[in-house]
Write a protein that holds these residues in place. Structure first.
Motif, PDB file in Angstrom:
ATOM      1  N   MET A 199       0.827  -1.196   0.000  1.00  0.00           N
ATOM      2  CA  MET A 199       0.000   0.000   0.000  1.00  0.00           C
ATOM      3  C   MET A 199       0.869   1.258   0.000  1.00  0.00           C
ATOM      4  O   MET A 199       1.972   1.248   0.559  1.00  0.00           O
ATOM      5  N   TYR A 200       0.378   2.316  -0.641  1.00  0.00           N
ATOM      6  CA  TYR A 200       1.078   3.597  -0.610  1.00  0.00           C
ATOM      7  C   TYR A 200       1.336   4.019   0.831  1.00  0.00           C
ATOM      8  O   TYR A 200       0.453   3.871   1.682  1.00  0.00           O
ATOM      9  N   PRO A 201       2.527   4.508   1.206  1.00  0.00           N
ATOM     10  CA  PRO A 201       3.646   4.864   0.323  1.00  0.00           C
ATOM     11  C   PRO A 201       4.705   3.761   0.191  1.00  0.00           C
ATOM     12  O   PRO A 201       5.812   4.036  -0.258  1.00  0.00           O
ATOM     13  N   ASN A 202       4.359   2.532   0.574  1.00  0.00           N
ATOM     14  CA  ASN A 202       5.334   1.431   0.507  1.00  0.00           C
ATOM     15  C   ASN A 202       4.999   0.482  -0.635  1.00  0.00           C
ATOM     16  O   ASN A 202       4.817  -0.713  -0.440  1.00  0.00           O
ATOM     17  N   LYS A 220     -13.792   5.593 -12.859  1.00  0.00           N
ATOM     18  CA  LYS A 220     -13.673   7.053 -12.727  1.00  0.00           C
ATOM     19  C   LYS A 220     -12.848   7.473 -11.512  1.00  0.00           C
ATOM     20  O   LYS A 220     -12.428   8.615 -11.414  1.00  0.00           O
ATOM     21  N   ILE A 221     -12.661   6.542 -10.567  1.00  0.00           N
ATOM     22  CA  ILE A 221     -11.888   6.887  -9.369  1.00  0.00           C
ATOM     23  C   ILE A 221     -10.418   6.995  -9.739  1.00  0.00           C
ATOM     24  O   ILE A 221      -9.828   6.063 -10.295  1.00  0.00           O
ATOM     25  N   GLU A 222      -9.829   8.132  -9.436  1.00  0.00           N
ATOM     26  CA  GLU A 222      -8.444   8.374  -9.815  1.00  0.00           C
ATOM     27  C   GLU A 222      -7.500   7.970  -8.690  1.00  0.00           C
ATOM     28  O   GLU A 222      -7.368   8.665  -7.693  1.00  0.00           O
ATOM     29  N   VAL A 223      -6.900   6.818  -8.852  1.00  0.00           N
ATOM     30  CA  VAL A 223      -5.846   6.359  -7.955  1.00  0.00           C
ATOM     31  C   VAL A 223      -4.656   6.032  -8.836  1.00  0.00           C
ATOM     32  O   VAL A 223      -4.780   5.290  -9.806  1.00  0.00           O
ATOM     33  N   ASN A 224      -3.520   6.595  -8.502  1.00  0.00           N
ATOM     34  CA  ASN A 224      -2.348   6.407  -9.355  1.00  0.00           C
ATOM     35  C   ASN A 224      -1.833   4.978  -9.324  1.00  0.00           C
ATOM     36  O   ASN A 224      -1.951   4.296  -8.310  1.00  0.00           O
ATOM     37  N   PRO A 225      -1.258   4.519 -10.439  1.00  0.00           N
ATOM     38  CA  PRO A 225      -0.517   3.243 -10.402  1.00  0.00           C
ATOM     39  C   PRO A 225       0.755   3.438  -9.609  1.00  0.00           C
ATOM     40  O   PRO A 225       0.991   4.511  -9.057  1.00  0.00           O
ATOM     41  N   ILE A 226       1.588   2.395  -9.532  1.00  0.00           N
ATOM     42  CA  ILE A 226       2.840   2.520  -8.781  1.00  0.00           C
ATOM     43  C   ILE A 226       3.613   3.748  -9.262  1.00  0.00           C
ATOM     44  O   ILE A 226       3.928   3.865 -10.436  1.00  0.00           O
ATOM     45  N   ASN A 227       3.856   4.665  -8.359  1.00  0.00           N
ATOM     46  CA  ASN A 227       4.538   5.911  -8.705  1.00  0.00           C
ATOM     47  C   ASN A 227       5.271   6.381  -7.449  1.00  0.00           C
ATOM     48  O   ASN A 227       4.685   7.008  -6.580  1.00  0.00           O
ATOM     49  N   ILE A 228       6.526   6.036  -7.353  1.00  0.00           N
ATOM     50  CA  ILE A 228       7.271   6.257  -6.129  1.00  0.00           C
ATOM     51  C   ILE A 228       7.318   7.750  -5.788  1.00  0.00           C
ATOM     52  O   ILE A 228       7.515   8.596  -6.644  1.00  0.00           O
ATOM     53  N   ASN A 229       7.134   8.049  -4.494  1.00  0.00           N
ATOM     54  CA  ASN A 229       7.188   9.418  -3.965  1.00  0.00           C
ATOM     55  C   ASN A 229       6.081  10.331  -4.469  1.00  0.00           C
ATOM     56  O   ASN A 229       6.191  11.537  -4.426  1.00  0.00           O
ATOM     57  N   LYS A 230       5.011   9.733  -4.981  1.00  0.00           N
ATOM     58  CA  LYS A 230       3.881  10.561  -5.416  1.00  0.00           C
ATOM     59  C   LYS A 230       2.594   9.801  -5.140  1.00  0.00           C
ATOM     60  O   LYS A 230       2.437   8.672  -5.531  1.00  0.00           O
ATOM     61  N   ASN A 231       1.671  10.434  -4.436  1.00  0.00           N
ATOM     62  CA  ASN A 231       0.385   9.775  -4.116  1.00  0.00           C
ATOM     63  C   ASN A 231      -0.567  10.032  -5.278  1.00  0.00           C
ATOM     64  O   ASN A 231      -1.069  11.140  -5.433  1.00  0.00           O
ATOM     65  N   ILE A 247      -5.817  -4.282  -1.490  1.00  0.00           N
ATOM     66  CA  ILE A 247      -5.295  -2.915  -1.572  1.00  0.00           C
ATOM     67  C   ILE A 247      -5.811  -2.229  -2.836  1.00  0.00           C
ATOM     68  O   ILE A 247      -5.880  -2.834  -3.908  1.00  0.00           O
ATOM     69  N   TYR A 248      -6.154  -0.928  -2.725  1.00  0.00           N
ATOM     70  CA  TYR A 248      -6.614  -0.162  -3.891  1.00  0.00           C
ATOM     71  C   TYR A 248      -5.806   1.123  -4.094  1.00  0.00           C
ATOM     72  O   TYR A 248      -6.123   1.915  -4.982  1.00  0.00           O
ATOM     73  N   ASN A 249      -4.799   1.358  -3.279  1.00  0.00           N
ATOM     74  CA  ASN A 249      -3.907   2.503  -3.485  1.00  0.00           C
ATOM     75  C   ASN A 249      -2.473   2.022  -3.284  1.00  0.00           C
ATOM     76  O   ASN A 249      -2.067   1.766  -2.155  1.00  0.00           O
ATOM     77  N   PRO A 250      -1.715   1.808  -4.375  1.00  0.00           N
ATOM     78  CA  PRO A 250      -1.977   2.192  -5.764  1.00  0.00           C
ATOM     79  C   PRO A 250      -3.013   1.290  -6.449  1.00  0.00           C
ATOM     80  O   PRO A 250      -3.353   0.222  -5.937  1.00  0.00           O
ATOM     81  N   LYS A 251      -3.492   1.771  -7.594  1.00  0.00           N
ATOM     82  CA  LYS A 251      -4.551   1.070  -8.324  1.00  0.00           C
ATOM     83  C   LYS A 251      -4.090  -0.301  -8.802  1.00  0.00           C
ATOM     84  O   LYS A 251      -4.869  -1.246  -8.836  1.00  0.00           O
ATOM     85  N   GLU A 252      -2.840  -0.391  -9.216  1.00  0.00           N
ATOM     86  CA  GLU A 252      -2.221  -1.682  -9.538  1.00  0.00           C
ATOM     87  C   GLU A 252      -1.071  -1.873  -8.567  1.00  0.00           C
ATOM     88  O   GLU A 252      -0.098  -1.141  -8.599  1.00  0.00           O
ATOM     89  N   THR A 253      -1.192  -2.833  -7.676  1.00  0.00           N
ATOM     90  CA  THR A 253      -0.118  -3.077  -6.716  1.00  0.00           C
ATOM     91  C   THR A 253       0.989  -3.894  -7.373  1.00  0.00           C
ATOM     92  O   THR A 253       0.795  -4.494  -8.436  1.00  0.00           O
ATOM     93  N   LEU A 254       2.134  -3.913  -6.721  1.00  0.00           N
ATOM     94  CA  LEU A 254       3.240  -4.711  -7.251  1.00  0.00           C
ATOM     95  C   LEU A 254       2.827  -6.173  -7.359  1.00  0.00           C
ATOM     96  O   LEU A 254       3.192  -6.866  -8.317  1.00  0.00           O
TER      97      LEU A 254
END
Length: 206
Positions: free
Chosen positions: A118-121, A195-206, A142-149
């Protein structure tokens, strides 16, 4: 309170009907309907549940109720044993406890109920992926990020994987049925999910 609230000691939806309060647990249906949407049948499947918290306990119980051969593992072996014992006492159903060292690819389904990834890990994994890299279906709550590792790696290996965003929206849709008498199709819930905006894996950015 309904039967699921009694079983899980957890209530997330309360409705006032003429001065009487009625309690429901909609997370259960969010989980089950997520699997149904993915055409995943739990009957006679060998299922591995990762984690020993509330959502892992719920998933382990529901899989056992629906005919799966359930195994559970986490860093807290004692909590896993408590879930096993409670399932035997309250449901009369056996759940198997395994250590993470014993886990291998011999499962049909893996369900992650831990916050690992989960974000931020985002680069954390609940278990070394080499132990489950041949499992046909992986579900990550988990849903944040939208695609987990975890889901990214499963799809990279050619397997089916789903995150927890549809589950989140679906349990809200089930709550609306209790609150307002409204019913939503999978297609309608899918539109909201997209429509829900959750970023994919993007280090240091929520």
């Amino acid at each position: 309170i309904d039967d699921k609230v009694k079983l899980y000691n957890s209530c997330n939806t309360v409705v006032n009907k003429n001065g009487k309060y009625y309690g429901y647990n909609t997370d259960v249906y969010g989980f089950l309907n997520s699997l149904k949407r993915c055409n995943v049948d739990l009957k006679n499947k060998k299922v591995l549940v990762l984690g020993s918290g509330g959502v892992s306990r719920m998933m382990a119980f529901e899989c056992a109720i629906n005919g799966s051969n359930v195994f559970i593992t986490s860093r807290n072996y004692k909590k896993c044993c408590n879930i096993r014992d409670e399932s035997a006492q309250r449901l009369g159903i056996n759940i198997n406890v395994v250590s993470q060292h014993e886990v291998n690819n011999n499962f049909d389904i893996v369900l992650n109920g831990t916050p690992c990834g989960m974000y931020p890990n985002e680069l954390n994994l609940p278990i070394p992926f080499c132990k489950i890299n041949k499992v046909p279906f992986i579900f990550d709550t988990i849903y944040n990020p939208k695609e987990t590792l975890l889901t990214v790696l499963a799809k990279y290996c050619g397997h089916k994987a789903e995150n927890g965003l549809f589950m989140l929206v679906e349990q809200g849709a089930v709550a609306q049925k209790h609150f307002c008498g409204l019913e939503y199709s999978f297609e309608e819930v899918e539109k909201v999910t997209e429509k829900i905006e959750v970023n994919p894996i993007n280090i240091n950015k929520n």
